[in-house]
Design a protein around this motif. Structure first.
Motif, PDB file in Angstrom:
ATOM      1  N   GLN A  21       0.800  -1.320   0.045  1.00 24.11           N
ATOM      2  CA  GLN A  21      -0.037  -0.026  -0.101  1.00 24.11           C
ATOM      3  C   GLN A  21       0.690   1.272  -0.031  1.00 24.11           C
ATOM      4  O   GLN A  21       0.482   2.199  -0.604  1.00 24.11           O
ATOM      5  N   SER A  22       1.983   1.139   0.789  1.00 22.46           N
ATOM      6  CA  SER A  22       2.788   2.327   0.428  1.00 22.46           C
ATOM      7  C   SER A  22       4.173   1.684   0.361  1.00 22.46           C
ATOM      8  O   SER A  22       5.253   1.366   1.112  1.00 22.46           O
ATOM      9  N   PRO A  23       4.510   1.786  -1.055  1.00 23.40           N
ATOM     10  CA  PRO A  23       6.172   1.414  -1.492  1.00 23.40           C
ATOM     11  C   PRO A  23       6.973   2.173  -0.616  1.00 23.40           C
ATOM     12  O   PRO A  23       6.675   3.222  -0.499  1.00 23.40           O
ATOM     13  N   ALA A  24       8.129   1.446  -0.598  1.00 24.74           N
ATOM     14  CA  ALA A  24       9.318   2.029   0.078  1.00 24.74           C
ATOM     15  C   ALA A  24      10.043   3.270  -0.778  1.00 24.74           C
ATOM     16  O   ALA A  24       9.804   3.232  -2.127  1.00 24.74           O
ATOM     17  N   ALA A  44       7.336   4.531  -8.368  1.00 25.93           N
ATOM     18  CA  ALA A  44       7.639   5.243  -9.315  1.00 25.93           C
ATOM     19  C   ALA A  44       8.787   4.829 -10.225  1.00 25.93           C
ATOM     20  O   ALA A  44       9.222   4.815 -11.467  1.00 25.93           O
ATOM     21  N   LEU A  45       9.940   4.240  -9.437  1.00 26.89           N
ATOM     22  CA  LEU A  45      11.239   3.866 -10.258  1.00 26.89           C
ATOM     23  C   LEU A  45      11.038   2.744 -11.105  1.00 26.89           C
ATOM     24  O   LEU A  45      11.332   2.918 -12.317  1.00 26.89           O
ATOM     25  N   LEU A 359       2.611  -7.788   1.395  1.00 26.21           N
ATOM     26  CA  LEU A 359       3.731  -7.549   0.925  1.00 26.21           C
ATOM     27  C   LEU A 359       4.665  -6.492   1.357  1.00 26.21           C
ATOM     28  O   LEU A 359       4.106  -5.612   1.989  1.00 26.21           O
ATOM     29  N   SER A 360       5.981  -6.721   1.699  1.00 25.82           N
ATOM     30  CA  SER A 360       6.816  -5.752   1.966  1.00 25.82           C
ATOM     31  C   SER A 360       6.836  -4.488   1.059  1.00 25.82           C
ATOM     32  O   SER A 360       6.601  -4.508  -0.127  1.00 25.82           O
ATOM     33  N   PRO A 361       7.025  -3.373   1.678  1.00 24.28           N
ATOM     34  CA  PRO A 361       7.133  -2.209   0.861  1.00 24.28           C
ATOM     35  C   PRO A 361       8.257  -2.114  -0.102  1.00 24.28           C
ATOM     36  O   PRO A 361       8.244  -1.232  -1.230  1.00 24.28           O
ATOM     37  N   TRP A 362       9.135  -3.228  -0.092  1.00 24.15           N
ATOM     38  CA  TRP A 362      10.336  -3.195  -0.918  1.00 24.15           C
ATOM     39  C   TRP A 362       9.850  -4.331  -2.317  1.00 24.15           C
ATOM     40  O   TRP A 362      11.035  -4.541  -2.965  1.00 24.15           O
TER      41      TRP A 362
END
Length: 452
Positions: A21-24, A44-45, A359-362
């Motif tokens: 939900q909140s990517p790293a 974004a990357l 899921l991890s933010p990573w």
């Protein structure tokens, strides 16, 4: 003709991407800060640097199903493409085992800067550095930039007893054991101390890579990872693999027989350990003819697929529950790209299929509609195919190798009892031993689905 065109269009789907939900927020190298900002998000990357993950994968029309994609990956002739040659280094582990590290890159190491990224590969069940899916990534990754490649170095970590690596201890490998990749990474990071290390895992090796990253967290020696065709939930996918006559006969029995064949290659070595559980189990394995994968694992892997503890396990089922990687995704602390195909006949159950996967933010998790197990073949010419998966993997490797900053917090190494060990652990370590030599990476191991 219209019906055929409609079928072809229906076979083409944009991969489904899943993020936390909140990517790293990702730290990037200073030279790229003006382009990407100081701390862009992982999503974004990926959107800016990995365009293949946002374009349609069109399977070759004659490889329209997951079964066909998988069969072609297993039995196709790829000996004349993606040629890669290696120099093998043998490492002796604390428990007496042997790891085979196959390095590839320029003949003269001084040709590349010290911070040139190194791709670290973990292969499938009974595979090795010769596998076509490994070479499909490493050939372009190690091609010089002026020739259109990434210009990276690479090393394939061959599991104990695989790809010609000698079996020198009464212990096998497994989908959940991470000590061997941890040991190999100690050696690789010491050999290239200034280089980003980028993990790539295939099938069984993908699950090992996921478990390593989850166990190490922000102290991982790998800067980033990419896993392809990971089996994730072992019990669920093993049940599916043996749920029908076709899957049991074609897939489970082929994989089981490949493990039997692998073990028979090491009969002479096992005779040196007459009292070991592995040697005693070999008496039953030697009489097996195309056993189910579960039969082999219940007879052999549960006993000696890793160190004690946690081995031995009471049953193969207990081993499967312990080895699974799907519940470890929240613990990842470095960028990880996971790619699976929705029509993979060996891995039909994916963590993101439940709708509430943590899921991890990573982590970025990509699911293609087609591709089978380690296939992803698209049409190259009228009657030839090429691997689509090479494109997103190379884009990801370029991103995490050249753009993302090195934020590792690795434990220091020390010398003890003749081995190089990691601070805080005495049970794992390595010493370089004689042997190895030059390895030509073409198809060299037999068996249907051998490297899957």
């Amino acid at each position: 003709m219209g019906a055929l065109l409609s079928l072809f269009v229906a076979m083409a789907h944009t991969p489904r991407l899943h993020f936390a939900q909140s990517p790293a927020a990702i730290r990037i190298r200073k030279e790229h800060s003006s382009t990407h900002g100081e701390t862009p998000t992982l999503s974004a990357l990926v959107a800016s640097q990995c365009p293949s993950l946002f374009t349609r994968f069109r399977p070759a029309w004659w490889l329209s199903s997951g079964h066909l994609q998988t069969f072609y990956s297993a039995i196709g002739d790829f000996s004349n493409i993606d040629k890669v040659e290696y120099d093998r280094t043998l490492l002796r582990t604390v428990d007496g085992g042997t790891l085979g590290l196959d390095f590839t890159g320029p003949a003269d190491p001084s040709e590349l800067p010290a911070d040139t990224p190194v791709v670290v590969v973990l292969h499938g069940l009974t595979g090795g550095s010769h596998e076509s899916y490994v070479r499909a990534i490493l050939a372009p990754a190690c091609t010089p930039v002026v020739q259109g490649g990434l210009g990276y170095r690479a090393v394939v970590v061959n599991f104990r007893g695989c790809a010609g690596v000698p079996l020198t201890s009464p212990r096998l490998y497994s989908g959940g054991t991470t000590d061997d990749i941890r040991t190999a990474l100690m050696y690789i990071s010491a050999t290239y101390p200034g280089a980003p290390l980028l993990g790539v895992g295939f099938s069984l090796g993908a699950n090992v890579l996921v478990r390593y990253l989850a166990e190490e967290g922000d102290q991982s020696r790998l800067n980033a990872g990419c896993v392809l065709g990971s089996p994730w939930n072992f019990p669920a996918n093993i049940d599916a693999l043996e749920s029908t006559f076709f899957r049991r006969t074609v897939y489970s029995r082929s994989l089981g027989q490949n493990l039997v064949t692998l073990m028979k290659r090491h009969l002479n070595s096992l005779s040196k350990f007459p009292d070991a559980p592995m040697t005693q189990a070999m008496a039953a394995v030697a009489t097996m003819n195309r056993p189910l994968l579960t039969t082999f694992d219940d007879t052999m892997t549960r006993l000696c697929g890793g160190p004690s503890p946690p081995f031995p396990f009471p049953s193969g089922r207990d081993y499967y529950v312990w080895a699974s990687g799907h519940d470890l995704l929240p613990k990842i602390r470095v960028p990880l790209l996971a790619i699976n195909a929705a029509d993979d006949p060996l891995v039909p159950m994916l963590p993101v299929d439940t709708g509430n996967a943590a899921l991890s933010p990573w982590v970025v998790f990509s699911v293609t509609e087609g591709g089978g197990h380690l296939g992803w073949f698209e049409q190259a010419s009228r009657f030839s195919a090429k691997r689509w998966i090479t494109k997103p993997v190379l884009e990801w490797m370029k991103l995490v190798g050249n753009v993302v900053a090195d934020t590792r917090r690795m434990k220091s190494l020390r010398e003890a009892d003749g081995f190089t060990k990691e601070e805080g652990r005495d049970d794992i370590g390595y010493v370089k031993v004689e042997g190895g030599g030059h390895v030509v990476g073409v198809e060299g191991q037999d068996g249907l689905l051998a490297g899957l």
